[in-house]
Design an enzyme around this catalytic site. Structure first.
Site, PDB file in Angstrom:
ATOM      1  N   GLU A 134      10.650  53.202 -62.710  1.00 31.37           N
ATOM      2  CA  GLU A 134       9.537  52.460 -63.552  1.00 31.37           C
ATOM      3  C   GLU A 134      10.322  52.412 -64.951  1.00 31.37           C
ATOM      4  O   GLU A 134      10.037  51.197 -65.735  1.00 31.37           O
ATOM      5  CB  GLU A 134       8.358  53.478 -63.713  1.00 31.37           C
ATOM      6  N   ASP A 181       0.772  -1.304  -0.141  1.00 29.53           N
ATOM      7  CA  ASP A 181       0.067  -0.081  -0.114  1.00 29.53           C
ATOM      8  C   ASP A 181       0.684   1.223  -0.021  1.00 29.53           C
ATOM      9  O   ASP A 181       1.576   1.504   0.870  1.00 29.53           O
ATOM     10  CB  ASP A 181      -1.041   0.088   1.217  1.00 29.53           C
ATOM     11  N   ASP A 191      16.168  14.281 -71.418  1.00 32.03           N
ATOM     12  CA  ASP A 191      15.777  12.872 -71.929  1.00 32.03           C
ATOM     13  C   ASP A 191      14.081  12.880 -72.016  1.00 32.03           C
ATOM     14  O   ASP A 191      13.442  11.864 -72.465  1.00 32.03           O
ATOM     15  CB  ASP A 191      15.916  11.708 -71.257  1.00 32.03           C
ATOM     16  N   ASP A 246       1.827  51.703 -64.781  1.00 28.68           N
ATOM     17  CA  ASP A 246       0.678  52.619 -63.944  1.00 28.68           C
ATOM     18  C   ASP A 246       1.602  53.841 -63.630  1.00 28.68           C
ATOM     19  O   ASP A 246       1.440  54.912 -62.840  1.00 28.68           O
ATOM     20  CB  ASP A 246       0.527  51.856 -62.649  1.00 28.68           C
ATOM     21  N   ASP A 279       6.061  46.911 -63.106  1.00 33.60           N
ATOM     22  CA  ASP A 279       5.787  47.811 -61.836  1.00 33.60           C
ATOM     23  C   ASP A 279       7.258  47.988 -61.397  1.00 33.60           C
ATOM     24  O   ASP A 279       8.037  47.070 -61.397  1.00 33.60           O
ATOM     25  CB  ASP A 279       4.805  47.300 -60.843  1.00 33.60           C
ATOM     26  N   ASP A 339       1.962  41.663 -12.701  1.00 34.74           N
ATOM     27  CA  ASP A 339       0.792  40.896 -12.602  1.00 34.74           C
ATOM     28  C   ASP A 339       1.295  39.360 -12.960  1.00 34.74           C
ATOM     29  O   ASP A 339       1.972  39.174 -13.672  1.00 34.74           O
ATOM     30  CB  ASP A 339      -0.661  41.500 -12.898  1.00 34.74           C
TER      31      ASP A 339
END
Length: 1755
Positions: free
Chosen positions: A1652, A461, A1427, A1685, A1610, A736
């Site tokens: 650009e 026990d 190949d 752009d 861009d 804390d």
């Protein structure tokens, strides 16, 4: 005992397959086969019957005489040491390796056949002999018992041993069928047990009891081979033997495992069908038993549903539980869990009724019903090897502590359990013996034993603190009447008769003594594991033995029922007088009431109150003297502690010791406030504050989240600041117990820096008062400042920061000094401070035109932390700026008049305070100022802008008193700017971009036209507005076209219906002239015909019409408008939502009104939905950010912390490269070496496939005559430079085939052995993508071929030698190569020339000029990659004709003919392609990525969430030097090479949306910091989450007469190291994306326009080359287009002015670009920034923008 006799035997001898056995046999463990008793008895009877004739005559045998066997001597005569036993299947001790046997179990030729060993061959007769072991002394395979403690031999055992030799072992039958193997192996194991080899048989856990010797292994192998012919073995047995033909132990182990599994299932079904429960055992134990059985059956494929399980359970209920069978049987949907709830309820009710009757002695039924566990607060620590098996469960411990009512008389314990091993002994009942174990019942006549008690044993026990025993027979040195109080699990006293010693005599001949208590009032004799641990004895439940710490085994442990027991035979008896002990002592204290009882009786009142009440007779019946008060002083009632628990009293002034003990900045307080809801993404939701204990100096930092890495960054910043600025080291930080402070990351950081974290106790907020009070004060100030100023709530942290600056400068009433003075800093110069929200006018140093006003209204927030400027909020731009160029807006009617402070104004006082500062500003205004610091490091809420999908209101118009001043102030000086209605907006759009909290890039100085639809680089919202058409030198005219326009900053000056013409100045790029372009109506614009292009000085005109085209050249065959529409129509551009018309109010007149008296309920409630109409930004550099990437990674966070650090510069470039040199990216090694694939490969099936592939490759090499087989050369005769190392490599293809390749080590090939000028060409990926795109549009058949061993068809010119393959066994020889072996430097080039010549001469093909490995004729196109051949043709027969020609020369395999009209799947050069002719084509790599990414060892999905974008804007890579050792550095560099290698492979194949991230991270391969690795992990994670994405192509419209090739370009100006720009291009053929490129510009650009132009110039060469390829493969006309752009770039391309360029590099590129556009018939068009899909190639984008730009072409 038999086991003791066996333990005396001399070291192990060796014998034949047929050995003798003793008459009695003690088995060591439970039979692993679980053979039924009936079968065992039948087998034993058969064995006895077969050997019945041998019991009297030792020489008799059941087998006829064999000439190979000599007659053995009688068993009674011990054999000599070298005894006359030359039989092939018998060995003595000194004959370990007889003839015919080999060492280590490898058999040599065996001179006998299986039938000679089989008793079935010859009938038994008196003259036949069977091999047998010699006498017992020399028993060859006897196994000593490890548990035999005695070394002496008694006469009885000797006699028994002598007679044991008269019995012989019957061999197992012959195996005749694979199906009979399970039954045969049982008899074979029984044969081994009878041969004294039971110890080597694997137990249920797969391990034998002892180690097998080499000779025993030989015996095992030979007997198995004899009685189990290989042709009758099951497949799984053959598989084991194919790996190791001697591994019989593994076969036995697996057999036992299979039979155990089958037996367990049968036992579980029987147990479930015979369940019985009446409440005698705990309900939880019964539930655990049932659920375990059901789970095991379900796991083994035997499904037990709830209905069946409930029926079986209810059928076994009895007693009080029986009524459940009638109340539950009608519930159709009842579950097992519900049924057990009722069982538990009844059980708990029973226990409650029983426990309510206190009684020292209970009847026998109580012993079974008590389920409460034994609890003893004083028990020592339990020592056990396997605590899971200790007897400390509720049910076990409770029964162990029940009080018995029986009268146990003293008795003698002679129990014994014979055990030869330390394996667990399982006893189901007292009479159940497995594997021959014997249990002798104790002669002690105990009465009324518990049903589950094992007599003659002590119960182990772990819950008992003392050892208790009922019999006094084993107690030594007993003393009666002990003053010891012992209680059971229910806190009831157990009377103790005596105390003494319990003495053990263990099997290692050692004696041990422990204390024991005697009482007859217990159910079991308890042996405390705690007391055993005190004497260095532990219980090992793994081996089920008691042992010492050094591993010495003392005694076995027996498991009986639910408990573990140890025999009493190890106890030494005593001669104690029993009557002296049974006399129970009664002390004085037992006649008094115990104080705990009185305490509970009187409602848990305290002792003082109870004694006072007894003295004053307010309580009668007993007196104060009737109570035992000895324990009242130190008694602690657990119920009182729980029920009356209170917080501790906070001691006032408790922190004084810290103020006296620590120096300034050594003790900090910190706390976090937040979150604040309903704010835009760019605004912080939290802030963290720090306060110094000594000086009370305060810091505040904004936070967007409370993640570990965010908090760690703040702590790193504050500690570095204190260390550098105040030369102090932080020692303690009080905080804390929030998770942001208690996490492991921060704890390790504090520990590393030697800082002690001081946490508050639970629910003790008063102990954290310093930080809590500071947060409350700052929030009060914040609400007040926002209310007073009327500023929007998203500026709440600016108010916090302003309050912190002021609070640090105010003196404390207690210390009479300010925090700054305590810190040694100068006082705050109030002349540099403005009231929070003070209206100001900020100078705009970069207006869009020269006539625009230079002032922008704003509101002062607080002084800058990083410069000498001031942080000012500009509501018109929706951003904050850091600048010194501002003027305080003054007037009689001050901003503060709304608060009715006696109608006072503070302008004069403010002027007086800031006089010196004004002079500074005025003096600086003389020069051109650039202090509108858009590049400020003040990034926590800079560039706050609205949702870019809606137009933005820019408030910068000059205001006259007439239109801005109310009547009351209309007579004021007109030179003074009125601000009566200047009001800051209350709220901003909650969708404000988080990316825009960072400062935006500087505006380009390139001239722009101010227009409400223009972007920062000249963008427009209308896509269909082409600005350039092809240029012709013969037809060049200037255009006088103009369009109706609204001024960007004065958009409110013109109404929507205004038709008058206004001249708008247009600044030039490189010139000095300005021109005006009159505005005209839309109707006039549509009627204009453009004949002339303006000069370079003129910016392109604008028009709201969607059909405005500004061409360079007018094509003669197609109209410009149709060309523009044709090019743009099929492009996969995003669809933008329609924009609602937006009004642009006067900046000083039409600002939305704000009610300054409106109060917010709390800071957390800021952000009501009453914000005015959202306005949109047009700057390309500011993008919308919907959400942030929600995966927590260390350092993957924007560093937006602020403190009082001095100004510092910070480079603002995305993903900066920290190194200049980048090594080549190493691909992931997917091949195996010979030793990995074959030698040490434990996967037998895979190994066999690799061996097959190996032989196939060798045969192919010989077939191709790769080397000269006629002559072998000595290594010493050949020049070492011409000797090439070789090796075999193995890999598994995606189709599952295993391949071996013999290759040369070309990586170490000497340069003199090949021609460096030869090139190995393969098809370019763009050529393959172009061919696939054309195939889709033209309904081509696609055929895929493979040429086996292609390189071996090419002869080699050089004289080279290699070492022969390993299987030839000629390590010292060399062979000369005749063919181009794979791996040689020249092999690729040789093969290319060979196949090229064959295709041209034999197949009638021709190679496309400029595109190697692309061949064509009038019908077929071929793409060649080493190949692999891909054939494209309109007619499938044309492909078949080519195939037939190829097969004449080469071993050609058809991988996919492509003849089906349904969807066909290809695997072409790593691309997984799904193609349905005439409909669509999908390109992906899902299967490949699913296989490869997990092998990278990257943690995938750490939080189970998928990423929506590969990165997030505004992230910077730290440039701090790496502190890392060399080995770790090399390891991380290698890891980066693997990760980026795979990403590059995927990105350049089809994931063009990832190229920017791949290119940027590839620059950091040699700088593998933690942050770089985390970013790389994020990229790999995104690839994993989107591995199923595909590049989607749809067939072009059949009516299209032309092929359209478009490049979209861009650039992001200056966002790379050293001010380099990132450029990107995407190429599309007929609307299908076929390629992309993202790279860093080679030149440093000085403006957006230069960047650009550089991007466009990089795209033109490839565009022209692709155009040529398309024209060669498809004869349709082709239209080439460039989309950008940047209007200024288009203006320069179309201009003819060559006078001025900024520098020669820029001018050279611009001039070259003009020539290329003009000479190659290129159309140049403008594309709106929001639709420019090349934007993903140049910068990290927010999730929404990223998805918008990519979801049309990859999904």
């Amino acid at each position: 005992m038999e086991s003791q006799q066996l333990s005396q035997h001399s070291p192990i001898s060796h014998g034949s397959a047929c050995a003798s056995v003793t008459s009695k046999e003690v088995h060591t463990n439970q039979d692993p086969l679980d053979v039924s008793a009936s079968k065992t008895e039948e087998c034993e009877k058969a064995s006895t019957k077969a050997n019945s004739q041998q019991t009297t005559t030792p020489a008799s045998s059941a087998v006829p005489e064999n000439p190979h066997h000599a007659s053995p001597q009688p068993a009674s005569v011990p054999p000599p040491q070298n005894g006359p036993y030359p039989q092939q299947c018998m060995m003595t001790q000194n004959q370990a390796n007889p003839s015919g046997w080999s060492f280590y179990g490898h058999p040599s030729m065996i001179p006998y056949t299986p039938y000679q060993m089989s008793p079935m061959y010859f009938p038994p007769g008196p003259q036949s002999q069977f091999p047998q072991y010699p006498s017992s002394v020399g028993t060859p395979l006897s196994t000593p018992s490890p548990e035999s403690g005695n070394t002496f031999t008694d006469s009885s055992s000797a006699d028994s041993d002598m007679t044991s030799t008269k019995k012989y072992v019957r061999p197992p039958p012959m195996l005749t069928s694979p199906n009979d193997f399970p039954n045969w192996v049982k008899t074979y194991i029984k044969f081994l047990q009878n041969s004294n080899l039971g110890g080597i048989i694997p137990t249920v856990n797969g391990k034998p009891v002892r180690q097998i010797t080499d000779d025993e292994l030989t015996f095992l192998y030979n007997t198995f081979q004899i009685f189990a012919p290989s042709q009758f073995l099951p497949t799984w047995v053959k598989d084991i033997l194919s790996v190791d033909y001697t591994d019989i132990m593994k076969i036995l182990s697996k057999s036992i495992e299979k039979m155990q599994s089958d037996t367990q299932e049968a036992n579980d079904i029987v147990t479930l069908a015979n369940l019985q429960y009446n409440g005698s055992t705990p309900a939880d134990a019964f539930e655990t038993k049932v659920t375990n059985i059901i789970d095991r059956l379900n796991n083994n494929g035997i499904h037990i549903n709830n209905k069946v399980a409930c029926q079986l359970i209810m059928r076994g209920l009895s007693g009080e539980y029986k009524f459940l069978r009638y109340t539950r049987h009608r519930h159709l949907n009842m579950t097992v869990a519900e049924l057990f709830l009722d069982i538990h309820a009844i059980y708990e009710e029973q226990q409650g009724s029983r426990n309510s009757k206190p009684n020292y002695r209970r009847n026998l039924s109580d012993e079974k019903n008590d389920s409460r566990s034994y609890t003893n607060t004083t028990k020592p620590k339990v020592i056990a090897r396997n605590p899971q098996k200790t007897n400390n469960s509720k049910s076990k411990t409770a029964r162990a502590h029940n009080v018995s009512t029986s009268n146990n008389s003293p008795s003698t314990d002679n129990d014994s359990i014979s055990k030869s091993t330390t394996e667990p002994i399982q006893l189901n009942n007292k009479h159940d013996l497995h594997l021959g174990q014997e249990l002798t019942e104790s002669t002690v006549n105990h009465t009324n034993h518990s049903d589950d008690e094992l007599p003659g044993h002590l119960l182990l026990d772990s819950g008992a603190s003392r050892t208790l025993i009922r019999s006094a027979h084993h107690i030594h040195s007993a003393s009666s009447n002990p003053d010891i109080n012992v209680v059971d699990a229910q806190k009831r006293n157990i009377p103790i008769n005596a105390i003494g010693d319990l003495q053990f005599h263990f099997q290692d001949n050692t004696k041990t003594s422990i204390k024991v208590l005697h009482t007859p009032n217990i159910a079991y004799d308890l042996l405390s594991l705690n007391e055993l641990a005190a004497v260095d004895i532990t219980a090992c439940f793994t081996k089920n033995v008691l042992e010492r710490s050094d591993g010495t085994v003392l005694a076995p442990i027996v498991k009986y029922g639910d408990f573990y027991w140890v025999s009493k035979k190890y106890l030494l008896p005593s001669n104690i007088s029993v009557p002296t002990i049974n006399n129970v002592h009664t002390s004085e204290s037992t006649r008094k009431y115990p104080y705990p009882f009185i305490h509970r009786m009187l409602a848990h009142a305290n002792a003082q109150t109870i004694r006072y009440s007894l003295k004053n007779n307010t309580i009668t019946y007993f007196n104060e003297s009737d109570v035992d008060w000895s324990s009242a002083i130190d008694y602690q009632c657990p119920d009182c502690l729980i029920g009356k628990s209170t917080k501790h009293r906070h001691i006032k002034g408790s922190r004084l010791k810290y103020q006296n003990s620590y120096e300034p900045f050594q003790y900090l307080h910190t706390d976090i406030f937040g979150p604040v809801h309903n704010l835009p993404n760019s605004a912080p939701s939290y802030f963290i504050s720090f306060t110094d204990e000594t000086t009370k100096f305060r810091w505040v930092y904004p936070l967007h989240d409370r993640r570990e890495d965010s908090i760690l960054d703040v702590f790193t910043t504050i500690l570095a600041f204190i260390k550098n600025q105040f030369q102090a080291s932080v020692l303690v930080i009080q905080m804390d117990r929030g998770s942001e402070y208690t996490n492991r990351t921060l704890h390790k950081f504090l520990e590393k820096n030697g800082i002690t974290p001081c946490y508050t106790t639970t629910a003790d907020s008063r102990a954290h008062g310093v930080a809590e009070r500071l947060n409350r004060t700052l929030l009060d100030d914040c609400r007040t400042q926002l209310q007073c100023s009327g500023l929007p709530n998203h500026l709440w942290f600016s108010a916090i920061e302003f309050s912190t600056i002021v609070r640090n400068s105010l003196a404390s009433p207690k210390s009479k000094k300010s925090a700054r003075q305590h810190a040694g800093l100068a006082g705050l110069d109030i002349s540099t401070l403005l009231p929070f929200g003070q209206p100001v006018i900020v100078n705009d140093h970069n207006p869009n035109s020269k006539i625009h006003p230079r002032g922008i209204p704003g509101y002062a927030l607080h002084p800058s932390r990083n410069s000498y400027g001031y942080i000012i909020y500009l509501p018109s731009l929706k951003k904050t700026v850091d600048t010194t160029n501002y003027v305080i807006l003054q007037g009689k009617e001050s901003r503060l008049d709304q608060f009715n402070y006696d109608a006072l104004t503070f302008d004069e006082d403010l002027n007086r305070l800031t006089a010196s500062y004004h002079s500074f500003i005025a003096s600086n205004e003389i020069q051109e100022s650039n202090d509108l610091n858009i590049e400020s490091d003040h990034d926590f809420q800079s560039d706050i802008e609205l949702h870019p999908e809606q137009p933005r209101n820019v408030l910068s118009k000059a205001v006259s008193p007439t239109d801005s001043t109310p009547p009351s102030t209309h007579t004021e000086d007109s030179k003074r700017v009125s601000k009566t209605n200047i009001r800051a907006p209350r709220e901003v759009d909650p969708n404000i971009s988080e990316s825009n909290i960072l400062p935006s890039k500087k505006r380009s100085s390139t001239p722009q036209i101010s227009n409400i639809e223009s972007t920062g680089s000249g963008g427009m919202h209308k896509l269909n507005v082409p600005l350039l058409a092809p240029m012709s030198q013969s037809n060049t005219h200037e255009s006088s076209h103009a369009s109706k326009s609204k001024d960007f900053r004065h958009s409110d000056s013109y109404s929507e219906n205004e038709t008058n013409h206004t001249n708008v100045p247009i600044s030039s790029t490189g010139g000095t002239n300005n021109k005006t372009v009159p505005q005209i109506s839309d109707q006039e614009t549509e009627k204009r015909i453009i004949h002339r292009s303006p000069s370079i000085d003129a910016s392109p005109p604008e028009n709201n019409s969607s059909h405005n085209i500004v061409p360079i050249k007018t094509p003669t065959t197609v109209s410009e408008q149709n060309t523009e529409e044709s090019i743009i129509a099929d492009l996969p551009l995003p669809d933008l939502p329609p924009e609602s018309p937006t009004e642009f109010p006067d900046p000083f007149k039409e600002l939305p009104p704000i009610n300054s008296r409106q109060t917010n309920s709390s800071l957390g409630g800021i952000g009501d939905s009453n914000a005015y109409t959202t306005i949109n930004s047009k700057k390309r550099s500011l993008e919308d950010n919907e959400t942030e990437i929600k995966v927590s990674r260390d350092t993957w966070n924007t560093k937006n912390m602020r403190s009082l650090e001095p100004p510092r510069s910070k480079k603002r470039i995305h993903l900066i490269a920290a190194v200049k040199a980048v090594k080549s990216i190493k691909p992931i090694r997917t091949t195996l070496r010979y030793d990995e694939a074959i030698t040490y490969n434990k996967d037998i099936k895979e190994k066999e496939k690799y061996i097959e592939a190996y032989h196939k490759e060798v045969n192919q090499l010989l077939k191709m005559k790769t080397w000269d087989t006629d002559e072998y050369y000595d290594r010493k005769e050949i020049d070492p430079k011409r000797v090439i190392n070789s090796m075999f490599i193995f890999n598994k293809k995606r189709d599952g085939t295993h391949k071996a390749r013999f290759v040369a080590r070309g990586d170490i090939q000497h340069p003199d052995t090949y021609d460096s000028g030869m090139q190995s060409n393969t098809v370019h990926h763009y050529a393959l993508m172009t061919s696939l795109s054309l195939a889709l549009d033209n309904n081509y058949y696609i055929t895929q071929l493979d040429i086996s061993s292609a390189y071996l068809y090419a002869d080699i010119k050089e004289e080279l030698y290699i070492r022969p393959p390993p299987h030839l066994g000629m390590n010292d020889k060399l062979i000369r190569l005749k063919k181009s072996l794979y791996g040689l430097k020249q092999s690729g080039a040789n093969w290319y020339e060979t196949i090229k010549s064959y295709l041209i001469k034999q197949c009638g093909m021709e190679e496309v000029r400029g595109w190697s490995c692309v061949f064509k004729n009038s019908q077929v196109t071929i793409c060649l990659f080493v190949d692999d051949m891909i054939l494209f043709s309109k007619d499938l027969n044309a492909n078949k004709k080519i195939i037939t020609t190829l097969k004449k020369q080469y071993d050609t395999k058809i991988i996919n003919l492509g003849e089906s009209d349904n969807e066909i799947q290809y695997d072409i050069l790593g691309l997984e392609i799904k193609y349905q002719r005439g409909k669509y084509m999908k390109l992906g790599m899902e299967n490949s990525l699913t296989e490869k990414i997990p092998k990278l060892n990257v943690p995938l999905n750490p939080k189970g969430r998928k990423l929506s974008a590969p990165g997030q804007p505004g992230l910077y890579i730290d440039q701090d030097e790496l502190e890392i050792d060399e080995d770790e550095y090399k390891e991380k560099v290698h890891e980066m090479q693997k990760l980026i290698g795979l990403a590059s492979y995927v990105g350049y194949k089809f994931r063009f949306d990832l190229l920017y991230y791949i290119n940027t991270l590839a620059q950091h391969i040699l700088f593998p910091s933690r942050q770089v690795l985390d970013m790389t992990y994020e990229l790999i994670q995104f690839m994993w989450d989107t591995r199923d994405k595909q590049l989607i192509w749809h067939k072009n419209k059949p009516t299209e007469p032309d092929n359209k090739l478009v490049a979209i370009s861009d650039a992001s100006y200056g966002n790379q190291p050293y001010y380099k720009s990132q450029i990107g291009n995407i190429y599309l053929l007929n609307g299908k994306v076929i390629g992309g490129k993202s790279t860093k510009a080679s030149l440093t650009c000085t403006s957006t326009t230069e960047a650009e132009i550089h991007a466009i110039s990089e795209s033109v060469p490839l565009l022209n080359n692709l155009s040529y390829l398309i024209q060669e493969l498809n004869k349709k006309p082709i239209i080439k287009g460039l989309l950008t752009d940047s209007r200024s770039t288009i203006s320069i391309i179309k201009s003819t002015n060559e006078e001025k360029f900024r520098n020669r590099f820029f001018g050279t590129k611009a001039m070259r670009l003009r020539d290329e556009v003009s000479g190659n018939n290129l159309y140049v068009y403008y594309i709106e920034t929001k639709k420019n899909i090349a934007d993903v190639m140049t910068k990290p984008l927010p999730i929404k923008t990223f998805k918008l730009l990519t979801n049309k072409w990859i999904h």
